[in-house]
Every structure is written in C-alpha cells, then in structure tokens.
Design a protein around this motif. Structure first.
Motif, PDB file in Angstrom:
ATOM      1  N   SER A 164      -6.620   2.843  -1.463  1.00 50.51           N
ATOM      2  CA  SER A 164      -6.981   3.364  -0.150  1.00 50.51           C
ATOM      3  C   SER A 164      -7.178   4.866  -0.223  1.00 50.51           C
ATOM      4  N   SER A 165      -7.899   5.397   0.733  1.00 53.08           N
ATOM      5  CA  SER A 165      -8.190   6.830   0.802  1.00 53.08           C
ATOM      6  C   SER A 165      -7.806   7.319   2.194  1.00 53.08           C
ATOM      7  N   ARG A 166      -7.004   8.372   2.250  1.00 45.36           N
ATOM      8  CA  ARG A 166      -6.524   8.901   3.521  1.00 45.36           C
ATOM      9  C   ARG A 166      -6.636  10.429   3.524  1.00 45.36           C
TER      10      ARG A 166
ATOM     11  N   GLU B 197       0.853  -1.174   0.000  1.00 44.40           N
ATOM     12  CA  GLU B 197       0.000   0.000   0.000  1.00 44.40           C
ATOM     13  C   GLU B 197       0.894   1.231   0.000  1.00 44.40           C
ATOM     14  N   ALA B 198       0.704   2.099  -0.961  1.00 46.99           N
ATOM     15  CA  ALA B 198       1.475   3.340  -0.995  1.00 46.99           C
ATOM     16  C   ALA B 198       1.156   4.170   0.246  1.00 46.99           C
ATOM     17  N   ARG B 199       2.138   4.916   0.730  1.00 46.86           N
ATOM     18  CA  ARG B 199       1.963   5.718   1.934  1.00 46.86           C
ATOM     19  C   ARG B 199       1.712   7.177   1.570  1.00 46.86           C
ATOM     20  N   PRO B 200       0.907   7.892   2.360  1.00 51.09           N
ATOM     21  CA  PRO B 200       0.657   9.305   2.068  1.00 51.09           C
ATOM     22  C   PRO B 200       1.951  10.115   2.111  1.00 51.09           C
TER      23      PRO B 200
ATOM     24  N   LEU C 224      -4.476   6.218  -2.744  1.00 47.80           N
ATOM     25  CA  LEU C 224      -3.215   5.501  -2.838  1.00 47.80           C
ATOM     26  C   LEU C 224      -3.416   4.065  -3.311  1.00 47.80           C
ATOM     27  N   ARG C 225      -2.494   3.566  -4.110  1.00 46.60           N
ATOM     28  CA  ARG C 225      -2.610   2.244  -4.713  1.00 46.60           C
ATOM     29  C   ARG C 225      -2.300   1.136  -3.708  1.00 46.60           C
ATOM     30  N   MET C 226      -3.122   0.090  -3.723  1.00 45.91           N
ATOM     31  CA  MET C 226      -2.920  -1.118  -2.935  1.00 45.91           C
ATOM     32  C   MET C 226      -2.846  -2.308  -3.899  1.00 45.91           C
ATOM     33  N   GLU C 227      -2.032  -3.299  -3.561  1.00 49.34           N
ATOM     34  CA  GLU C 227      -1.966  -4.530  -4.340  1.00 49.34           C
ATOM     35  C   GLU C 227      -1.963  -5.737  -3.406  1.00 49.34           C
TER      36      GLU C 227
ATOM     37  N   PRO D  27     -13.150   8.314   2.217  1.00 48.87           N
ATOM     38  CA  PRO D  27     -14.319   7.675   1.603  1.00 48.87           C
ATOM     39  C   PRO D  27     -13.929   6.585   0.615  1.00 48.87           C
ATOM     40  N   ALA D  28     -14.739   5.539   0.567  1.00 45.52           N
ATOM     41  CA  ALA D  28     -14.601   4.443  -0.405  1.00 45.52           C
ATOM     42  C   ALA D  28     -13.195   3.848  -0.390  1.00 45.52           C
TER      43      ALA D  28
END
Length: 281
Positions: A270-272, A59-62, A220-223, A174-175
């Motif tokens: 992901s959404s942050r 997961e990419a980090r903010p 952010l991208r998750m795999e 969200p989402a």
C-alpha cells in the motif's frame, strides 16, 4: 499448536495392556475455494471496520499513527469537518471532539452507519456526494480532516477553512496495492499508476491557495493469506478493481487461490501520504 506424544501402554495397568489410547481429534479439513469465496461474498462491506480480516490479511500501518495524531488536532479545534468519513469509525476513535463537529459521507449504507455511531457523540453527519461541492458556508471550520478520501477537492477544502485553519489528512498514494490490481486488470498506464502521487496533489493544494506545512509518504507491506480476504477486500474497496465481481473474475480468483495454497500469502504494497496543509491567515 503442539500436542504431547502418546505414551505406550503400561503393562502393569490392571485395566489391561491392550487398552486403546485416547484418540487425537482430527484436524479440520482445509476450507475449499468455494467455501472461502462464499463466506467473503456474504460478509457485510459497510463502514471502515476491517476487523473481518483478522488472521486473514495484514497491512503495515504508517509510522505517523494517523488516528492518534488526528485526535490531538481535534482536541484543540473549535469547529471540525471530517470528509468522506466512511462509517465514522476513525472519527469516533477520538476521545475529545470539538464543540462543533460535522462529517460528510456519500455512500448511503455508510451514512446510516456513521449516523448511528457519531450522533451519540454530538456529530452531525451530512449525506453529500464525493464529487459535489461541500454543503457548508465559507470559512466554517478551523480543522478539516479525512482518512483516505476518494478524491481531495482542495478548492472546496480551502473555501470552508477559516483563515489560519488546517487540513490534516491521510491519503492513499500512487500505485497502492497495484500488485493485486494488476493481477486482475493487467499492467496499468503511467497516468493511472501515478494518479494519486503526492507531488501532483501538493501542486493542486497550492493552486487552491493552501500552504504545505508537512508532507510525508510511506510504502507498506500487505499480505493476503486466503482468497476470501482478497474477495472481501475488492468488494469493500470498490475503486481498486471497479468492475470486480466473483462471477466475472472466478478463473483468476481460482488461480490465485491455488497460488496462495502452494506459495503462501499474496504480497502487495500500500502507499500512503500524510498532508498537513494550512490556509493563510
């Protein structure tokens, strides 16, 4: 990993031209669906240590690097409260803690884990349900922090902050990971998809008397590289698919396993968002 090509037999070798070359070890057989699922079901889920996912999910980090920014705030605080601390891992990553540092957590397994981790640092860990009023006096803290609270109770946060105090927190937006959520639950209504929208939370914070000094948001991208990572994620982050169990969702899990095997990692986003709120002096 690459291997060197085998050399032909040297006919001048006195050991004989019909010598059998050393054999190359066979690659391990791919782990089956049942193997991956069983491993994920056996893995402990307490705390917010995500090292189990190493090599299996990303997961990419903010860009704002919350843990580092939080540590800077803590270093200058006199009395701090970390809400819904999980296993205490994020708070414990700070090199310097205030003279008075307190954390709350509602899940018993995490309370025990956080206590073991944070007590040696002088942090008092208080068992407190997520939906209950904070068990502290008014104006007790000059800094309140939280990473991924299930719900931010802004009126309570404002109450326990001293005038001029700060709420600094990273929220789930969200989402978040809804590609995965909707794979299991189907399309979700707009009110569910937008329930954590930063604009809605901003309005709640302002209604509680807090001023917004900063608000940033990123997607952010998750795999997920194998089905075990999906199972462990849904067991650990229980609010994503609230009724999740391997038994209930086994057919969908097997379909997703086959899809990952054929197409590669399952991609979600992901959404942050980052809140920097102030209580007026």
């Amino acid at each position: 990993m690459s291997t060197c090509p085998s050399h032909p037999t040297d006919p001048t070798d006195p050991s004989g031209s019909d010598r059998t070359p050393p054999s190359t070890p066979a690659s391990p057989a791919p782990r089956t669906f049942d193997d991956l699922v069983a491993e994920a079901e056996a893995a402990p889920t307490a705390g917010w240590d995500f090292s189990w996912f190493e090599g299996r999910a990303t997961e990419a980090r903010p860009s704002w690097r919350y843990a580092e920014a939080m540590a800077q705030r803590l270093a200058g605080a006199k009395a701090s409260l970390d809400i819904q601390t999980g296993g205490g891992e994020v708070l414990a990553s700070a090199a310097t803690l205030p003279p008075l540092a307190v954390a709350t957590e509602g899940w018993p397994a995490n309370v025990a884990r956080a206590t073991a981790l944070l007590h040696p640092r002088g942090v008092a860990v208080v068992a407190s349900p997520e939906d209950a009023p904070l068990p502290f006096a008014d104006a007790a803290f000059d800094l309140v922090t939280s990473r991924h609270p299930v719900q931010a109770r802004f009126a309570e946060i404002a109450r326990v902050l001293r005038p001029g105090g700060t709420y600094f927190a990273q929220h789930v937006g969200p989402a978040s990971a809804f590609e995965l959520v909707e794979y299991f639950l189907g399309p979700q209504p707009a009110e569910v998809r937008n329930s954590r929208h930063p604009d809605l939370e901003r309005a709640e914070a302002e209604a509680a008397g807090l001023e917004v000094a900063g608000l940033r948001a990123e997607r952010l991208r998750m795999e997920f590289s194998d089905i075990g990572a999906v199972v462990h994620f849904l067991r650990k982050v229980v609010w994503m698919v609230p009724d999740f169990s391997v038994e209930k969702y086994r057919p969908r899990l097997r379909e997703l396993h086959d899809r990952i095997q054929a197409e590669g990692p399952f991609v979600a986003h992901s959404s942050r968002h980052l809140f920097d709120l102030r209580k007026p002096a």
